[in-house]
Design a protein around this motif. Structure first.
Motif, short mmCIF file in Angstrom:
data_model
loop_
_atom_site.label_atom_id
_atom_site.label_comp_id
_atom_site.label_asym_id
_atom_site.label_seq_id
_atom_site.Cartn_x
_atom_site.Cartn_y
_atom_site.Cartn_z
N GLN A 124 0.83 -1.21 0.00
CA GLN A 124 0.00 0.00 0.00
C GLN A 124 0.87 1.27 0.00
OE1 GLN A 124 -0.58 -2.74 1.74
NE2 GLN A 124 -2.73 -3.04 2.21
N PRO A 125 0.43 2.33 -0.69
CA PRO A 125 1.24 3.56 -0.77
C PRO A 125 1.31 4.33 0.55
CG PRO A 125 -0.83 3.83 -1.96
CD PRO A 125 -0.74 2.40 -1.58
N ILE A 126 0.41 4.03 1.47
CA ILE A 126 0.43 4.74 2.77
C ILE A 126 0.59 3.71 3.89
CG2 ILE A 126 -0.91 6.15 4.37
CD1 ILE A 126 -2.38 7.23 1.81
N LEU A 127 1.59 3.96 4.74
CA LEU A 127 1.81 3.09 5.90
C LEU A 127 1.44 3.84 7.16
CD1 LEU A 127 5.20 1.15 5.66
CD2 LEU A 127 2.88 0.23 5.72
N ILE A 128 0.64 3.21 8.00
CA ILE A 128 0.23 3.82 9.26
C ILE A 128 0.77 2.95 10.39
CG2 ILE A 128 -1.76 4.55 10.63
CD1 ILE A 128 -3.35 4.68 7.98
N LEU A 129 1.70 3.48 11.16
CA LEU A 129 2.36 2.66 12.18
C LEU A 129 2.08 3.23 13.56
CD1 LEU A 129 5.87 2.33 10.41
CD2 LEU A 129 3.85 0.90 10.10
N ASP A 130 1.59 2.38 14.46
CA ASP A 130 1.30 2.80 15.82
C ASP A 130 2.52 2.49 16.69
OD1 ASP A 130 0.02 3.67 18.09
OD2 ASP A 130 -1.64 2.24 18.00
N GLU A 131 3.14 3.52 17.23
CA GLU A 131 4.32 3.40 18.09
C GLU A 131 5.41 2.52 17.47
OE1 GLU A 131 4.76 5.22 20.59
OE2 GLU A 131 2.74 5.86 21.16
N PRO A 132 5.96 2.92 16.31
CA PRO A 132 6.93 2.05 15.64
C PRO A 132 8.28 1.93 16.37
CG PRO A 132 6.76 4.16 14.51
CD PRO A 132 5.70 4.16 15.56
N PHE A 133 8.56 2.84 17.30
CA PHE A 133 9.87 2.79 17.97
C PHE A 133 9.78 2.20 19.38
CE2 PHE A 133 9.72 6.67 15.27
CZ PHE A 133 10.42 6.13 14.19
N ASP A 134 8.59 1.82 19.79
CA ASP A 134 8.41 1.27 21.12
C ASP A 134 9.19 -0.04 21.23
OD1 ASP A 134 7.34 1.14 23.69
OD2 ASP A 134 5.69 -0.15 23.02
N GLY A 135 10.01 -0.16 22.27
CA GLY A 135 10.77 -1.40 22.47
C GLY A 135 12.19 -1.34 21.92
N PHE A 136 12.54 -0.23 21.24
CA PHE A 136 13.90 -0.10 20.69
C PHE A 136 14.76 0.76 21.61
CE2 PHE A 136 11.91 -0.45 16.23
CZ PHE A 136 12.09 -1.81 16.22
N ASP A 137 16.07 0.44 21.66
CA ASP A 137 16.99 1.36 22.34
C ASP A 137 17.35 2.48 21.36
OD1 ASP A 137 18.98 0.42 20.61
OD2 ASP A 137 19.57 -1.17 21.99
#
Lengths: 234, 455
Positions: free
Chosen positions: A147-160
Motif C-alpha cells: 500500500q502507498p500509505i503506511l500507518i504505524l502505531d508506536e513504531p519505535f516502542d521497544g527499541f533502544d
C-alpha cells in the motif's frame, strides 16, 4: 502532489466523543507524526482512517477522490501497537505468509529481513522473541505490504536509541516511495523523524503543521516539541 | 512503488489455507484431540467387537438370529459414537483456536486488512479446521479397517452415509464455534459459549422427548437428532439441509460480526437479519421431504411392492394414536411404521389422541388407550398392533388393493466373532505413541527455506 486528505473525521463511543472532526493531510514521500497525551485518540484516529473502526463523520480522499472505509485497505496499511500475531509460528513462516498474501517476492523479503537484522531469529517462534525483535518483525510485515500509505502505531516502542535511529533511517528510505503516518509517544523521536506533526488531545486537533508552525501557534520561544506540546496541551 | 506480482484471490486463499493448516498442526489442541481420540474410539470399538462377537456365537447357529446382527448398529455406530463425543467436547477447542487466538493476539487486525473479503477469510479458516477434523477420521477408520481385515462385513453405502452425517455434524459444531469466537473477546469465553450450545442440544433432546409439541418440534432441529437419521442408514434431505444450513449459516454470521468498520447498531441489525434468515431456512428445511434408505437391511423401508402401493395413497391417510408419547409401544410404532410411512404416503396426517397428561400408567383405565385408527377415503379401521406385518394389510384394505410381496431376498445378517486384542494394542499403545511422535516431529521441524538460509 495531493496525497491523502482527511476532513472532519469524528467518532463517538455512546455519548462520549473520542474523535472530534479531525482534519489533516499527508503528502507522498512525507512522514507525519501523530502526537498527544495518553487517551488523546491517536489509535482511534488510525483505526478509523483505515476502516477498522467506524467513523461517525468525515471524508477521506486519496488524490482528491473520496474512498469508502471498505476500500481503504487497498490504499493504506495499519500496523497496530502491542500485538503478537501467530506466536506459535516461526518468524520465517510469518514473513513468508505476508510475502505470499501481498505478492512481495522473495528478493524483497530478503532485503526487508536483512535491513531489519532479523536473520538470527528467523527460526524462532514469534512468541519467543524479545520485545525489540518482535517490533522489528512487525515492521518487516508492514514493509512487505504494497500500500502507498503506511500507518504505524508506536513504531519505535521497544527499541533502544541505536535501534531507534537505525529504524528511523530505514523509514526515511521507505518514505521516499510511500507516505508514512506514525503515532509516536516519545516527543524526541517525533521531532527527529517527522516532517509535520498532528497534535491531538481528548480527540480534538490542537495543531497541525511543521514544528515551526506549531511553535508559532503555541507561542513557544524556541523550536522545541516538548515546549510546544506543553504549551498547547495546557 | 514496490515492484510485485499481484496474487490472484485463489492463490491468496491457498496461502491462507496452508497457513491455517500449519497453525493447527503447530498447536497441541489438535494433537491433543487425536491423542484422546485414540483410546476413546478404541474403547468404543473394542467393546463393540467384544459384544458383537458374544452375540454372534449364538447367531451363527441360527439364521433368524443372524438377521438381527448388523455391523452398522453393532460396530460402526458405537465406534463413531466415541468420535461424536470428541467432536462435541474437544473439536470446538480446535476450531475456536483458529479464530479466537487471532482476536486475542491482534493478528485479526492484520488479517482484516488483507486483500481478501472477510467471508472468504472465515470460510478458508473453517475449511482448514474441517480438513484437520477429516484427518482425525483416521482413528475410527483404522478401527473399521481392522474389522474388515479380520473378516468382518461393512456395507459401503451405510458406512459412507454415517461418515457423511458425522461430517455435517462437525461442520455444525465448527460453525457454532466460529460464531462464538466472533462474538466473544477471548478463546476461553468462546469455548464456554460453544459448549453451552452443543450441550444445550443434549438438554433439548432430553426435554423434547416428553415435553410439549413446540419443544418436540424444536428437538427435531437438533443436530444430535439429525445425526440419529444417519445412524439408521437414512439420508434424510431435511436433516442434511438442516445440518448444512446450521454450519454454513453460523459461519456466515461469524463473518458478519467480524466485518470491520461497522457500528454496534449496524452489527446488531445485520446479526438480527442473518439470524432470522437462518431460522427461516431451518424451518423451511424441516418441511422439505425426501430421503434415501442406504441401510443394508432396508430397515427404513417396506417391501418394494408395499411401497409402490403406499406411494399411490393420495386421498389423505390420517392416523390417530391413542397412546402416550412416552409409551414404548408408541416409540416402537413410530420407528417401525410411522417413520417409514412418512417417507412414502403423500400428505400423511398423524394425530395424537387425547389420553390425558398422566402417561401410560395413568391412562390405563381408558378403554381406548392403545388403539390406533386409520382413516382413508371415508373408511376407518382400528387396531392395537404396532407391527408393520399386521398394519400393512390394513392399509392395503383401505386402499382396496392386493399386494403380492416381491421376491427380494431377506437380509441375512453378518455375525462375526473377531478378536479385538490387536485393535486394543493399536488404540491404547501404538496410535497414541505415533500421535506423540508426529506431534513432536512437527513442532520441531522448522527448517529455513532455501532463499533465507544465507541471510
Amino acid at each position: 502532489m495531493i496525497g491523502l486528505e482527511v476532513v472532519g473525521l469524528g467518532r463517538c463511543h455512546g455519548d462520549t466523543r473520542v474523535l472530534a472532526d479531525v482534519d489533516f493531510d499527508l503528502r507522498p514521500g512525507e512522514i507525519v507524526g501523530i502526537i498527544g497525551p495518553n487517551g488523546a485518540g491517536k489509535t482511534t484516529l488510525m483505526e478509523c482512517l483505515v476502516g477498522l473502526q467506524p467513523a461517525r463523520t468525515g471524508v477521506v480522499r486519496l488524490d482528491g477522490i473520496p474512498i469508502d472505509p471498505g476500500a481503504r485497505s487497498a490504499a493504506m496499511f495499519y500496523l497496530p501497537d502491542g500485538i503478537m500475531p501467530w506466536s506459535d509460528q516461526p518468524v520465517w513462516r510469518v514473513t513468508g505468509l505476508f510475502r505470499d498474501m501481498h505478492g512481495s517476492g522473495r528478493d524483497r523479503e530478503v532485503t526487508v529481513l536483512r535491513r531489519l537484522e532479523l536473520a538470527p531469529v528467523l527460526s524462532k517462534r514469534v512468541g519467543e522473541l524479545s520485545k525489540g525483535y518482535r517490533r522489528r518483525l512487525l515492521l518487516a510485515l508492514a514493509l512487505l505490504t504494497p500500500q502507498p500509505i503506511l500507518i504505524l502505531d508506536e513504531p519505535f516502542d521497544g527499541f533502544d536509541l541505536r535501534q531507534t535511529l537505525h529504524v528511523m533511517e530505514l523509514l526515511r528510505e521507505v518514505a521516499a516511495e510511500r507516505a508514512l503516518l506514525l503515532s509516536i509517544h516519545q516527543l524526541k523521536d517525533a521531532e527527529r523523524i517527522c516532517d509535520r506533526l498532528l497534535l491531538l488531545d481528548a480527540g480534538r486537533r490542537l495543531g497541525f503543521g511543521t514544528l515551526a508552525d506549531l511553535a508559532t501557534h503555541a507561542g513557544a520561544t524556541k523550536l522545541d516539541l516538548e515546549e510546544v506540546f506543553l504549551g498547547l496541551t495546557a | 512503488m514496490v515492484s510485485r506480482l499481484e496474487p490472484t484471490t485463489g492463490a491468496r486463499i491457498a496461502h491462507l489455507f496452508g497457513h491455517e493448516l500449519r497453525r493447527l498442526a503447530s498447536g497441541w489442541a489438535w494433537w491433543g484431540m487425536l491423542l484422546v481420540l485414540a483410546p476413546l474410539v478404541g474403547f468404543g470399538y473394542v467393546e463393540a467387537v467384544r459384544l458383537y462377537g458374544e452375540a454372534s456365537v449364538t447367531a451363527l447357529q441360527s439364521t433368524e438370529l443372524a438377521r438381527g446382527l448388523t455391523p452398522l448398529d453393532g460396530i460402526a455406530v458405537p465406534t463413531f459414537g466415541a468420535f461424536y463425543l470428541a467432536t462435541t467436547l474437544l473439536f470446538p477447542f480446535v476450531a475456536i483456536r483458529a479464530l479466537g487466538q487471532d482476536k486475542e493476539s491482534g493478528a485479526l487486525k492484520l488479517i482484516l486488512q488483507w486483500p481478501l473479503p472477510t467471508a472468504l477469510t472465515v470460510a478458508t479458516k473453517v475449511l482448514a479446521v474441517l480438513v484437520a477434523w477429516t484427518i482425525g477420521l483416521v482413528v475410527p477408520l483404522s478401527a473399521l479397517g481392522h474389522w474388515l481385515v479380520s473378516g468382518g462385513h461393512l456395507g459401503f453405502a451405510e458406512t459412507a452415509n454415517l461418515i457423511l452425517g458425522h461430517g455435517l455434524y462437525a461442520l455444525t459444531v465448527c460453525g457454532i464455534a466460529f460464531f462464538a469466537a466472533a462474538l466473544t473477546e477471548t478463546a476461553a469465553s468462546a469455548a464456554i459459549v460453544t459448549l453451552a450450545i452443543t450441550l444445550g442440544f443434549w438438554v433439548l433432546d432430553f426435554a423434547s422427548g416428553s415435553g410439549p409439541e413446540w419443544l418436540r418440534l424444536a428437538g427435531e432441529l437438533s443436530p444430535t437428532q439429525a445425526l440419529k437419521q444417519f445412524e439408521r442408514g437414512l439420508v434424510s434431505i431435511p436433516h442434511v439441509l438442516g445440518l448444512a444450513m446450521l454450519g454454513v449459516g453460523s459461519t456466515a454470521l461469524a463473518s458478519l460480526v467480524l466485518s470491520p468498520g461497522l457500528t454496534v447498531a449496524k452489527k446488531v441489525v445485520r446479526l438480527g437479519v442473518g439470524s432470522g434468515a437462518l431460522a427461516l431456512g431451518l424451518v423451511l428445511a424441516s418441511v422439505v421431504s425426501g430421503s434415501v434408505d442406504l441401510s443394508d437391511d432396508r430397515r427404513n423401508s417396506f417391501d418394494p411392492a408395499d411401497e409402490a402401493v403406499l406411494r399411490q395413497m393420495s386421498k389423505g391417510l390420517e392416523i390417530t394414536l391413542f397412546l402416550s408419547r412416552d409409551d414404548s409401544r408408541a416409540r416402537e410404532f413410530q420407528t417401525n411404521v410411522l417413520a417409514k410411512l412418512r417417507r412414502l404416503v403423500p400428505g400423511l396426517k398423524v394425530v395424537w389422541g387425547d389420553v390425558g397428561n398422566t402417561g401410560p400408567f395413568g391412562a390405563a383405565h381408558d378403554d381406548r388407550y392403545g388403539i390406533v385408527t386409520y382413516d382413508y377415503g371415508g373408511r376407518r379401521v382400528e387396531s392395537r398392533s404396532n407391527s408393520a406385518r399386521e398394519i400393512l394389510p390394513i392399509l392395503h384394505e383401505l386402499a382396496s388393493v392386493t399386494v403380492v410381496a416381491s421376491d427380494l431376498p431377506p437380509y441375512r445378517g453378518y455375525p462375526a466373532v473377531i478378536d479385538p486384542t490387536p485393535a486394543g494394542l493399536w488404540f491404547y499403545g501404538g496410535l497414541p505413541v505415533l500421535v506423540l511422535l508426529l506431534g513432536w516431529r512437527w513442532s520441531h521441524g522448522r527448517r529455513l527455506p532455501a532463499h533465507l538460509r544465507d541471510l
